[in-house]
Design an enzyme around this catalytic site. Structure first.
Site, short mmCIF file in Angstrom:
data_model
loop_
_atom_site.label_atom_id
_atom_site.label_comp_id
_atom_site.label_asym_id
_atom_site.label_seq_id
_atom_site.Cartn_x
_atom_site.Cartn_y
_atom_site.Cartn_z
CE LYS A 137 -2.06 1.66 3.82
NZ LYS A 137 -2.64 1.85 4.96
CG ASP B 226 -7.03 4.12 2.31
OD1 ASP B 226 -7.98 4.01 1.68
OD2 ASP B 226 -6.76 5.41 2.88
#
Length: 225
Positions: free
Chosen positions: A121, A139
């Site tokens: 991420k 997220d």
């Protein structure tokens, strides 16, 4: 609404109403953004920006982190979530940037994830924000909003599954902005517990809203009967 039409409606709306979409983290260079994103894990951007203001004054480069130690760095980030681990990550990150990457932030996901504290991420955020690469960081906001809007299947169980669906269906030139569209919409309108549907202007193609309205209609009919 077919998937292709849903994606087009999503892109057209935000491209018109939010043509400029950027991270809310404050930074001046790739190194500062990398540090800020590492600190932002399970922490608000607002808190991170407060902390990094002083942090970057004392640790403006990878070299400063590489030559520091736990006791010196920890006080600057102690108000951040998981400060012990993040202090260790930043110290290791600084050393690896200096020793393995010539003090430069690498520009590929594969290289970035070698750094301490940097997962997929975070690597996607850096490559997307700094170099506009067509990488989608997923997220909690992106995961929630993309499913509520019907951009990805409800049975998509992991961030990677959601990432693959979004990258597959959003044209490359929009991916780096779509990441922020989804985050900002989730942060301020499509909240996790109490989404502000009454303030939302994209309910016309939102599956969550459609489902909620059907439930209300059934309940109202039941009460009336």
């Amino acid at each position: 609404m077919l998937k292709k039409e849903r994606y087009k409606t999503f892109i057209d709306h935000f491209e018109t109403n939010m043509p400029v979409a950027e991270t809310e983290l404050e930074y001046d260079n790739p190194f500062q953004l990398l540090v800020a994103v590492v600190l932002s894990a399970q922490c608000t951007d607002k808190r991170v920006n407060i902390v990094t203001k002083k942090l970057f004054e004392h640790f403006p480069s990878p070299e400063h982190l590489a030559t520091s130690n736990f006791d010196e760095l920890f006080p600057y980030i102690r108000s951040i979530s998981y400060p012990n681990n993040k202090t260790k990550h930043l110290l290791g990150l600084g050393r690896m940037l200096v020793e393995d990457f010539g003090s430069e932030v690498p520009s590929t996901v594969d290289e970035l994830i070698k750094l301490p504290g940097v997962g997929r991420k975070t690597a996607n955020v850096i490559t997307s924000v700094v170099w506009n690469q067509p990488n989608m960081a997923v997220d909690t906001h992106v995961f929630r909003v993309s499913k509520r809007l019907g951009l990805v299947p409800q049975n998509a169980k992991t961030p990677l599954e959601v990432e693959k669906q979004l990258v597959k269906n959003i044209p490359d030139k929009y991916i780096h902005k779509a990441h922020h569209w989804l985050i900002l919409h989730g942060r301020y309108i499509c909240l996790a517990r109490k989404p502000k549907c009454e303030l939302c202007n994209i309910t016309r193609f939102c599956r969550y809203y459609e489902k909620a309205n059907k439930v209300k209609a059934i309940m109202a009919k039941t009460d009336k009967d």
